[in-house]
Design an enzyme around this catalytic site. Structure first.
Site, PDB file in Angstrom:
ATOM      1  N   SER A  46      36.395  48.091  50.566  1.00 46.12           N
ATOM      2  CA  SER A  46      37.280  48.024  49.409  1.00 46.12           C
ATOM      3  C   SER A  46      37.507  49.436  48.851  1.00 46.12           C
ATOM      4  CB  SER A  46      36.702  47.057  48.367  1.00 46.12           C
ATOM      5  OG  SER A  46      37.670  46.711  47.409  1.00 46.12           O
TER       6      SER A  46
ATOM      7  N   HIS B 269      37.531  38.756  51.066  1.00 47.10           N
ATOM      8  CA  HIS B 269      37.592  40.205  50.855  1.00 47.10           C
ATOM      9  C   HIS B 269      36.319  40.929  51.280  1.00 47.10           C
ATOM     10  CE1 HIS B 269      38.991  43.912  49.062  1.00 47.10           C
ATOM     11  NE2 HIS B 269      37.952  43.963  48.236  1.00 47.10           N
TER      12      HIS B 269
ATOM     13  N   ASP C 207      41.727  37.211  52.745  1.00 46.62           N
ATOM     14  CA  ASP C 207      41.497  38.123  51.618  1.00 46.62           C
ATOM     15  C   ASP C 207      42.488  37.819  50.500  1.00 46.62           C
ATOM     16  OD1 ASP C 207      41.258  40.224  49.818  1.00 46.62           O
ATOM     17  OD2 ASP C 207      40.981  41.737  51.370  1.00 46.62           O
TER      18      ASP C 207
END
Length: 301
Positions: free
Chosen positions: A125, A275, A247
Site C-alpha cells: 500500500s 487489499h 481490492d
C-alpha cells in the site's frame, strides 16, 4: 507476552504469528541528518541468506501487518521488517517535521547501519510508494522491488484538506475510533472473518505510542506520495507487482498501470483476496515472491 519496545496492550495479542512477531520486535538507535539525536527505530529480523528482504508497511500501520508473511519469507531469506519514521513503534518525537523526504532519509540511514547490502524491498500500500521513492533515490541499495497493492498512482491522503486546526484533531480522532478502524479493516479484506480481535489489536497497537496524532497530521499535511505518478517508469529494478483481485481500497486498475509503466515488471493476481494479500493470502504471496526471486537468482531458491 511483554516487550519494552511495544505498548503494554501488546500483552493482549493471542494469535501465534502476532505473538511471535511482537516478541521479535526490537529498537535500534539510527543516526540521521534529520536531527542531532539518534532516532529509536523499531524493527524485526528473522532468517538468513545472502539476499536480504526488507518489508515496509502502509499508512497508519506498523510492521505487524507482515506478521503472517515475515516468517514465510524468513524460511529462505534474511528478512527484515521496519517501522517507517513517524509510524508504527518508531520514534515520533525526535523528528516532528514528517514527510516522504524525511521517511526516505531515515530508511536509508537504517539500511546503511543495519543491512548494508542490495536488498529486495517489499512495500505494501503506502509502503509501496515509499519503496518506489526510495529505489529512485538510492538505486544501488535496491536489487529488486515487490509492490503489494501499492500506492503510487493514487493521490495523497484524502484527509489532507482537513489538517488545519481544529479539523486536524477531529480527523485523527475519527480515525482513532474503533468503529472506523473496524470498518476500514472489513473493507481491506475479501474474507471478513479475518477481522478478529487479534487483528484489530495489531492494527491499533501503535495508536498508544506518543505523538501518534501529531505525526499523522504532519505526514498528511505534507501531501504524502502524490508526486510519484510520472516518475514510476524511471524504476530500473526488476519488479513484482502483487494485487488482490477483490481490492476495495485502491481498486484493481492500478495493477495494470504499474505493469505497463514499469519496464521490468511482472504482475501476479491473488484471487479471493482484498487489499492485504500479505495478511489474507500469505502463503500465495510468499510463493509469488519466492518464484520471482528464484527466477532472478536461481541460487536463492
Amino acid at each position: 507476552m511483554s516487550n519494552p519496545a511495544l505498548p503494554a496492550a501488546a500483552a493482549g495479542l493471542t494469535e501465534a504469528t502476532s505473538v511471535a512477531m511482537a516478541t521479535a520486535i526490537q529498537s535500534v538507535e539510527v543516526q540521521t541528518s534529520l536531527t542531532e539525536n539518534p532516532i529509536p527505530t523499531a524493527y524485526a529480523l528473522a532468517g538468513s541468506g545472502d539476499e536480504p528482504v526488507l518489508l515496509i508497511h502502509g499508512f497508519d500501520s506498523s510492521q505487524l501487518e507482515f506478521r503472517r508473511l515475515w516468517p514465510l519469507l524468513a524460511q529462505s531469506h534474511q528478512t527484515w521488517a521496519v517501522d517507517l519514521l513517524g509510524f508504527g513503534f518508531s520514534d515520533r518525537i525526535q523528528c516532528p517535521q514528517l514527510s516522504p523526504a524525511a521517511i526516505k532519509q531515515h530508511l536509508y540511514a537504517f539500511w546503511q547501519q543495519m543491512i548494508r547490502r542490495p536488498m529486495v524491498l517489499v512495500g505494501a500500500s503506502m509502503g509501496g510508494a515509499a519503496a518506489i521513492d526510495f529505489a529512485l533515490t538510492y538505486p544501488d541499495a535496491v536489487a529488486s522491488l515487490v509492490l503489494i497493492d501499492s500506492a503510487g498512482f493514487a493521490a495523497g491522503p484524502a484527509m489532507g484538506n482537513l489538517m488545519v486546526p481544529p479539523l486536524d484533531s477531529l480527523a485523527t480522532g475519527f480515525l482513532r475510533s474503533a468503529w472506523v478502524r473496524r470498518s476500514i479493516s472489513k473493507s481491506a479484506y475479501f474474507d471478513k472473518a479475518f477481522v478478529t480481535p487479534d487483528a484489530e489489536l495489531c492494527a491499533a497497537l501503535h495508536l498508544d505510542c506518543p505523538r501518534w496524532k501529531e505525526a499523522l497530521i504532519a505526514f498528511t499535511k505534507s501531501g504524502g506520495y502524490n508526486f510519484l505518478d510520472d516518475k514510476i517508469a524511471q524504476i530500473t529494478q526488476p519488479t513484482l507487482v502483487i494485487w488482490g483481485k477483490q481490492d476495495r481500497i485502491l481498486g484493481t486498475r492500478d495493477a495494470g498501470r504499474f505493469q505497463q509503466a514499469l519496464p521490468h515488471s511482472h504482475l501476479v493476481w491473488i484471487d479471493a483476496c482484498g487489499h492485504v494479500p500479505h495478511l489474507e493470502q500469505p502463503q500465495h504471496t510468499a510463493e509469488a515472491i519466492h518464484t520471482f526471486l528464484s527466477r532472478l537468482c536461481p541460487t536463492s531458491a
